[in-house]
Design a protein around this motif. Structure first.
Motif, PDB file in Angstrom:
ATOM      1  N   GLY A 136       0.824  -1.196   0.000  1.00 25.94           N
ATOM      2  CA  GLY A 136       0.000   0.000   0.000  1.00 25.94           C
ATOM      3  C   GLY A 136       0.856   1.243   0.000  1.00 25.94           C
ATOM      4  N   ILE A 137       0.201   2.379   0.021  1.00 22.41           N
ATOM      5  CA  ILE A 137       0.910   3.646  -0.138  1.00 22.41           C
ATOM      6  C   ILE A 137       1.017   4.402   1.187  1.00 22.41           C
ATOM      7  N   GLY A 138       0.782   3.690   2.293  1.00 20.31           N
ATOM      8  CA  GLY A 138       0.853   4.320   3.609  1.00 20.31           C
ATOM      9  C   GLY A 138       2.259   4.339   4.168  1.00 20.31           C
ATOM     10  N   GLU A 139       2.346   4.231   5.500  1.00 22.31           N
ATOM     11  CA  GLU A 139       3.632   4.326   6.191  1.00 22.31           C
ATOM     12  C   GLU A 139       4.472   3.063   6.051  1.00 22.31           C
ATOM     13  N   THR A 140       3.828   1.906   5.887  1.00 23.88           N
ATOM     14  CA  THR A 140       4.557   0.646   5.928  1.00 23.88           C
ATOM     15  C   THR A 140       5.601   0.550   4.829  1.00 23.88           C
ATOM     16  N   PHE A 141       5.241   0.933   3.623  1.00 23.07           N
ATOM     17  CA  PHE A 141       6.197   0.793   2.529  1.00 23.07           C
ATOM     18  C   PHE A 141       7.365   1.769   2.688  1.00 23.07           C
ATOM     19  N   LYS A 142       7.117   2.935   3.289  1.00 23.47           N
ATOM     20  CA  LYS A 142       8.201   3.889   3.528  1.00 23.47           C
ATOM     21  C   LYS A 142       9.215   3.321   4.504  1.00 23.47           C
ATOM     22  N   VAL A 143       8.729   2.748   5.588  1.00 23.90           N
ATOM     23  CA  VAL A 143       9.621   2.148   6.583  1.00 23.90           C
ATOM     24  C   VAL A 143      10.381   0.968   5.986  1.00 23.90           C
ATOM     25  N   ALA A 144       9.704   0.178   5.156  1.00 21.26           N
ATOM     26  CA  ALA A 144      10.352  -0.983   4.539  1.00 21.26           C
ATOM     27  C   ALA A 144      11.485  -0.564   3.609  1.00 21.26           C
ATOM     28  N   ILE A 145      11.278   0.468   2.806  1.00 29.00           N
ATOM     29  CA  ILE A 145      12.323   0.932   1.892  1.00 29.00           C
ATOM     30  C   ILE A 145      13.518   1.472   2.683  1.00 29.00           C
ATOM     31  N   ILE A 146      13.249   2.243   3.731  1.00 26.82           N
ATOM     32  CA  ILE A 146      14.347   2.763   4.559  1.00 26.82           C
ATOM     33  C   ILE A 146      15.125   1.610   5.180  1.00 26.82           C
ATOM     34  N   ALA A 147      14.427   0.567   5.634  1.00 26.64           N
ATOM     35  CA  ALA A 147      15.099  -0.591   6.222  1.00 26.64           C
ATOM     36  C   ALA A 147      16.023  -1.267   5.209  1.00 26.64           C
ATOM     37  N   ILE A 148      15.589  -1.349   3.962  1.00 25.38           N
ATOM     38  CA  ILE A 148      16.436  -1.956   2.924  1.00 25.38           C
ATOM     39  C   ILE A 148      17.661  -1.094   2.664  1.00 25.38           C
ATOM     40  N   VAL A 149      17.446   0.225   2.587  1.00 27.28           N
ATOM     41  CA  VAL A 149      18.574   1.134   2.362  1.00 27.28           C
ATOM     42  C   VAL A 149      19.597   1.010   3.488  1.00 27.28           C
ATOM     43  N   VAL A 150      19.135   0.754   4.706  1.00 30.91           N
ATOM     44  CA  VAL A 150      20.020   0.696   5.874  1.00 30.91           C
ATOM     45  C   VAL A 150      20.725  -0.647   5.991  1.00 30.91           C
ATOM     46  N   TYR A 151      19.994  -1.747   5.790  1.00 31.39           N
ATOM     47  CA  TYR A 151      20.578  -3.050   6.109  1.00 31.39           C
ATOM     48  C   TYR A 151      21.703  -3.454   5.147  1.00 31.39           C
ATOM     49  N   ILE A 152      21.635  -2.988   3.902  1.00 31.60           N
ATOM     50  CA  ILE A 152      22.636  -3.421   2.913  1.00 31.60           C
ATOM     51  C   ILE A 152      24.057  -2.976   3.296  1.00 31.60           C
ATOM     52  N   PRO A 153      24.321  -1.687   3.560  1.00 25.22           N
ATOM     53  CA  PRO A 153      25.697  -1.329   3.940  1.00 25.22           C
ATOM     54  C   PRO A 153      26.133  -1.944   5.259  1.00 25.22           C
ATOM     55  N   ILE A 154      25.201  -2.097   6.208  1.00 23.03           N
ATOM     56  CA  ILE A 154      25.570  -2.714   7.481  1.00 23.03           C
ATOM     57  C   ILE A 154      25.959  -4.169   7.261  1.00 23.03           C
ATOM     58  N   TYR A 155      25.181  -4.879   6.457  1.00 24.95           N
ATOM     59  CA  TYR A 155      25.521  -6.276   6.177  1.00 24.95           C
ATOM     60  C   TYR A 155      26.853  -6.384   5.446  1.00 24.95           C
ATOM     61  N   LEU A 156      27.037  -5.602   4.389  1.00 20.32           N
ATOM     62  CA  LEU A 156      28.234  -5.723   3.561  1.00 20.32           C
ATOM     63  C   LEU A 156      29.503  -5.462   4.365  1.00 20.32           C
ATOM     64  N   ASN A 157      29.518  -4.416   5.147  1.00 19.94           N
ATOM     65  CA  ASN A 157      30.721  -4.065   5.886  1.00 19.94           C
ATOM     66  C   ASN A 157      30.960  -4.994   7.069  1.00 19.94           C
ATOM     67  N   THR A 158      29.895  -5.411   7.744  1.00 16.37           N
ATOM     68  CA  THR A 158      30.067  -6.343   8.855  1.00 16.37           C
ATOM     69  C   THR A 158      30.509  -7.708   8.352  1.00 16.37           C
ATOM     70  N   HIS A 159      29.919  -8.176   7.259  1.00 11.42           N
ATOM     71  CA  HIS A 159      30.309  -9.461   6.691  1.00 11.42           C
ATOM     72  C   HIS A 159      31.748  -9.420   6.193  1.00 11.42           C
ATOM     73  N   ALA A 160      32.154  -8.313   5.571  1.00 10.23           N
ATOM     74  CA  ALA A 160      33.538  -8.186   5.107  1.00 10.23           C
ATOM     75  C   ALA A 160      34.511  -8.209   6.279  1.00 10.23           C
ATOM     76  N   ALA A 161      34.144  -7.555   7.392  1.00  9.03           N
ATOM     77  CA  ALA A 161      35.008  -7.568   8.572  1.00  9.03           C
ATOM     78  C   ALA A 161      35.110  -8.974   9.167  1.00  9.03           C
ATOM     79  N   LEU A 162      33.999  -9.694   9.185  1.00 11.00           N
ATOM     80  CA  LEU A 162      34.017 -11.073   9.695  1.00 11.00           C
ATOM     81  C   LEU A 162      34.892 -11.955   8.811  1.00 11.00           C
ATOM     82  N   SER A 163      34.763 -11.799   7.511  1.00  9.51           N
ATOM     83  CA  SER A 163      35.568 -12.609   6.591  1.00  9.51           C
ATOM     84  C   SER A 163      37.046 -12.264   6.687  1.00  9.51           C
TER      85      SER A 163
END
Length: 273
Positions: A136-163
């Motif tokens: 839908g076009i309410g608040e949920t999709f906005k929060v979901a997109i922000i979560a995707i924008v946030v989790y990708i760099p956190i995952y990439l850099n944390t995973h690279a540090a672990l490796s």
């Protein structure tokens, strides 16, 4: 000979010290923005900027005070903060958990890493039409997109540090007979923290960047909505008020993460400290 040797050694030490950046300047994070503000004010006072396109700093300040006193700006700020905080929290948890699962298990890496890399190749803002259909076009999709924008760099850099953790530490932990929990606490967490903080800073910045776009899509409040409405009426001073507030939030949040990083990683001897 000893005097000459001492002088040679002292000169070498002095030469080595010159390679270091030196002590951190006081209030370093605000020096650049303060210089930009000063140049903006000087150009406005000299009549080098079109007031209709780029109003003077004092005009923007006056507009900001007016928006604050009539209650418009506080409500929009609280709405934006709530959206950014919700998406950031979800993205932070998801990024850390996925990075741990992929970094500590070959099965997890096979299942997770390729999917995240595929997600990274797709612009997050390009997912907006699809997420509107799903959520839908309410608040949920906005929060979901922000979560995707946030989790990708956190995952990439944390995973690279672990490796990048030295395998000798893993072998030492096995020789010492550390349990899985002790291994994670004593080896994995300290080794992953530098990369995690890099991803955290990128995630904080990404949450604000995503918010600017998302709040202009069927929103009725928020800084992005305020700026979009100002665009329709040609109110460049209001647009600049929104940009200044976004910039302040971004600078404060990034500085907070950097301060926390220096405290947590105070045991490292690096050029930054």
């Amino acid at each position: 000979m000893s005097v000459a040797g001492d002088e040679t050694g002292g000169s070498q030490v002095r030469r080595r010290r010159r390679l270091s950046p030196g002590k951190r300047l006081p209030a370093a994070p605000i020096v650049g923005p303060a210089l930009v503000l000063a140049l903006w004010a000087a150009a406005s006072a000299a009549g080098q900027l079109d007031p209709a396109a780029i109003p003077a700093p004092w005009t923007v300040l006056r507009t900001g005070v007016h928006l604050w006193t009539d209650g418009t700006l506080p409500n929009d700020i609280l709405t934006s903060l709530r959206r950014a905080a919700s998406g950031f929290a979800i993205g932070l948890v998801a990024g850390v958990l996925l990075a741990l699962a992929a970094g500590l298990s070959r099965v997890g890496e096979a299942l997770i890493d390729g999917t995240v890399q595929l997600n990274r190749a797709i612009p997050a803002l390009g997912l907006i039409p699809l997420f509107i259909l799903w959520l839908g076009i309410g608040e949920t999709f906005k929060v979901a997109i922000i979560a995707i924008v946030v989790y990708i760099p956190i995952y990439l850099n944390t995973h690279a540090a672990l490796s990048g953790i030295d395998s000798r530490f893993v072998e030492l932990a096995e020789v010492q007979g550390l349990s899985r929990f002790q291994f994670v606490r004593q080896i994995v967490v300290p080794g992953a923290l530098p990369g995690f903080f890099v991803g955290l800073r990128l995630g904080v910045t990404g949450s604000w960047l995503g918010l600017v776009v998302l709040e202009q899509i069927n929103a009725t409040s928020g800084l992005g909505y305020m700026m979009f409405q100002a665009q329709n009426y040609g109110q460049s001073d209001v647009i600049l008020v929104g940009l200044v507030v976004y910039g302040i939030f971004g600078l404060v949040s990034d500085s907070t993460v950097r301060l926390f990083e220096r405290r947590v990683l105070s045991w490292r001897r690096t050029l930054s400290n």
